[in-house]
Scaffold this motif. Structure first.
Motif: not given
Length: 306
Positions: A45-56, A62-71
């Motif tokens: 969960a942390g990997i997804g969270a920090y990956a999205a944080a760095v991207m956003m 954007g949130f939706w692309s970050s959500l997909a890539l972080a997942t």
């Protein structure tokens, strides 16, 4: 909902319940349906969270692309780490997942240039407003984010049901019950366990993105060993191997301690006693209790295991 206008605190608790339920679904597929007890689950969960944080925040995605890539990033990490962990069995598997979880948490806590270290990664935005039926729908208000969290939870629970009720779910159940017999019948146990480990990790990453978007900050403490153990307890208390177990367990773990704040310093004692009682007298968890009550009133028992 009417509760949004009069009881924002209750709505806040419900959103947190959804946020905790999503990673628990991923762990339920691993623990409840495949027999894999991971003690480092929240690190994904942390990997997804920090990956999205760095991207956003840093890359301005954007949130939706970050959500997909972080997942996807959390799922890929699940494949890489799973290929190592899954070569071990029983308590050795638990120890290795624990070690990986501690390593990943240490990285989050000390890689200051990327994760901002122990201070946490702040400034994470909510999803950008979207247009629905010609109207602008913003996720800033709590009531609107509630709908996003609810939709995400429904999506993940639907995915869980799809997997469990398919041929894949039956193969996972066979592996859980007797892996040697399953392999003797031609099942590639390592491939299926790796797949479910990756799927569970991806779902955890999905939940991690949802969490940091709601709280607006990613902190290492949210993905520590204690949180991984809490995730295991959510699944077990809710009912490991039941479709509704993660939801019931998350609601208990989030809502009950908040409600018991009226008991001040005694609330954790009360909460602990209740957990012990559930473990001793309801071995199938809250979902098992609900199923038994449903049978007693003459209903058909809900689907629990494949």
């Amino acid at each position: 909902p009417r509760i949004a206008a009069g009881e924002p605190y209750v709505l806040h608790v419900l959103v947190l319940s959804f946020v905790y339920a999503v990673p628990a679904v991923g762990l339920n597929l691993m623990l409840g349906y495949t027999g894999l007890v991971s003690l480092g689950h929240m690190a994904f969960a942390g990997i997804g969270a920090y990956a999205a944080a760095v991207m956003m925040v840093d890359a301005r995605f954007g949130f939706w692309s970050s959500l997909a890539l972080a997942t996807l990033a959390a799922g890929a990490a699940g494949v890489a780490i799973g290929l190592v962990c899954l070569r071990f069995r029983s308590h050795f598997f638990m120890i290795v997942t624990l070690a990986f979880g501690l390593v990943l948490h240490s990285v989050m806590n000390n890689w200051d240039e990327v994760t901002r270290g122990a201070a946490g990664f702040g400034g994470i935005p909510r999803p950008a407003p979207i247009e629905l039926a010609g109207e602008r729908f913003s996720f800033g208000p709590l009531a609107n984010f509630y709908y996003l969290a609810l939709s995400a939870a429904v999506l993940v629970f639907a995915l869980q049901r799809l997997v469990v009720c398919s041929d894949i779910g039956r193969i996972l159940a066979a592996i859980r019950q007797d892996e040697r017999l399953a392999r003797a019948r031609g099942v590639n146990a390592l491939a299926y366990k790796t797949a479910v480990f990756a799927l569970g990790s991806a779902i955890a990453g999905f939940g991690g993105v949802l969490q940091v978007s709601f709280l607006r900050v990613a902190a290492p403490a949210s993905f520590s060993l204690a949180e991984s153990i809490n995730s295991v307890l959510i699944v077990i208390v809710g009912g490991a191997g039941s479709l509704a177990g993660p939801a019931l367990g998350a609601l208990l773990f989030v809502a009950l301690p908040e409600y018991l704040r009226v008991a001040s310093e005694w609330r954790f004692v009360i909460f602990g006693v209740m957990l012990v009682a559930i473990t001793l007298f309801a071995p199938r968890g809250l979902a098992g209790v609900a199923a038994d009550l449903w049978r007693r009133i003459g209903g058909k028992p809900p689907h629990e295991r494949s």
